[in-house]
Write an enzyme that holds these catalytic residues in place. Structure first.
Site, PDB file in Angstrom:
ATOM      1  N   SER A 148      -5.658 -76.009 -34.951  1.00  0.00           N
ATOM      2  CA  SER A 148      -5.352 -74.782 -35.670  1.00  0.00           C
ATOM      3  C   SER A 148      -3.865 -74.771 -36.013  1.00  0.00           C
ATOM      4  O   SER A 148      -3.085 -75.533 -35.430  1.00  0.00           O
ATOM      5  CB  SER A 148      -5.690 -73.570 -34.790  1.00  0.00           C
ATOM      6  OG  SER A 148      -5.159 -72.367 -35.313  1.00  0.00           O
ATOM      7  N   TYR A 161      -5.522 -67.911 -27.157  1.00  0.00           N
ATOM      8  CA  TYR A 161      -6.050 -68.760 -28.226  1.00  0.00           C
ATOM      9  C   TYR A 161      -5.021 -69.827 -28.600  1.00  0.00           C
ATOM     10  O   TYR A 161      -5.357 -71.007 -28.750  1.00  0.00           O
ATOM     11  CB  TYR A 161      -6.399 -67.904 -29.436  1.00  0.00           C
ATOM     12  CG  TYR A 161      -6.967 -68.689 -30.600  1.00  0.00           C
ATOM     13  CD1 TYR A 161      -8.326 -68.986 -30.668  1.00  0.00           C
ATOM     14  CD2 TYR A 161      -6.148 -69.129 -31.636  1.00  0.00           C
ATOM     15  CE1 TYR A 161      -8.846 -69.711 -31.731  1.00  0.00           C
ATOM     16  CE2 TYR A 161      -6.661 -69.848 -32.704  1.00  0.00           C
ATOM     17  CZ  TYR A 161      -8.014 -70.135 -32.747  1.00  0.00           C
ATOM     18  OH  TYR A 161      -8.525 -70.856 -33.809  1.00  0.00           O
TER      19      TYR A 161
END
Length: 257
Positions: A148, A161
């Site tokens: 990501s 996250y």
């Protein structure tokens, strides 16, 4: 000159994509399938897996379903073994399963932190182990870890996250170093902000969308189909000397300040 179908074609290959019954995972499955791979769709919901299979079949893609929880090590070992025996060994592994939970760090529930890590990070560990054992014996394979922009960048309310995706980046590099001598390549594919179920609340947030388009050089959200080209590249012979790398498909977000 090498034929493009030899470089980018995946005929004869089998790809397992975790968390692929919808969203980014399903888009990646479609891309790999269109390039010629047989794909294994994975999810925890049998109905969603079946819908995904119907969608792929309608596109002429060879696909089967594999419904189990990738965060449970015993289930992973059993199912990967069954697939190898009853279908075929996995040549391409895409560790895509993921979740998000937004909350201020000071108030982030410990049980949710554990669930997020098990989904985003531990599942990749559990899946990669049995798949790698088979790949080592065949001296070939490609592993794609879905990272990501949060593998590089922090943002308020998603600290766990960010930690999980930073770990995925370094898992990728560590595996590349260890598995390279066995002919196995390991790379990361790192999406920026894409229109998915995971980001539905953000997509609907006009203020956030204004911030995002202003922060991203290409000035828009990404569409999941735009990840397919990078996935095919990393899975195919086109990247035969590429390992330990993270490809950011983010509209330029990680290149700007």
């Amino acid at each position: 000159m090498t034929d493009l179908s030899d470089l980018f074609g995946l005929a004869g290959k089998t790809a397992f994509i975790s968390g692929s019954s919808r969203g980014i995972g399903l888009a990646l499955a479609k891309a790999l399938g269109k390039a010629g791979a047989a794909v294994i769709i994975n999810g925890r919901d049998e109905d969603q897996v079946q819908k995904a299979l119907e969608s792929l079949s309608a596109s002429g893609i060879e696909a089967i379903g594999s419904t189990f929880d990738v965060t449970v090590a015993e289930d992973v070992e059993r199912e990967i073994g069954r697939l190898a025996a009853e279908f075929r060994p996995i040549d391409i592994l895409v560790n895509n399963a993921g979740m998000q939970h937004r909350a201020p760090f000071a108030d982030f529930p410990a049980d949710m932190f554990d669930k997020l890590m098990r989904t985003n990070l531990y599942s990749a560990f559990h899946l990669t182990q049995p798949v790698v054992r088979s790949m080592i014996g065949r001296k070939q394979g490609s592993i794609i870890n879905i990272c990501s922009v949060q593998s590089e960048l922090g943002r308020p309310s998603i600290v766990p996250y960010t930690a999980s995706k930073g770990a995925m980046k370094m898992l990728t590099k560590g595996l590349a170093a260890e598995l390279g001598p066995h002919g196995i390549r390991v790379n990361g594919l790192a999406p920026g902000y894409f229109r998915t179920d995971l980001n539905e609340a953000l997509v609907k947030d006009a203020e956030f969308s204004r911030w995002l388009t202003g922060r991203t050089p290409l000035a828009r959200w990404g569409e999941v189909d735009e990840l397919g080209g990078a996935a095919i590249f990393l899975a195919s012979n086109a990247s035969s000397f590429v390992t330990g790398q993270i490809i950011y498909v983010d509209g330029g977000m990680t290149s700007t300040v």
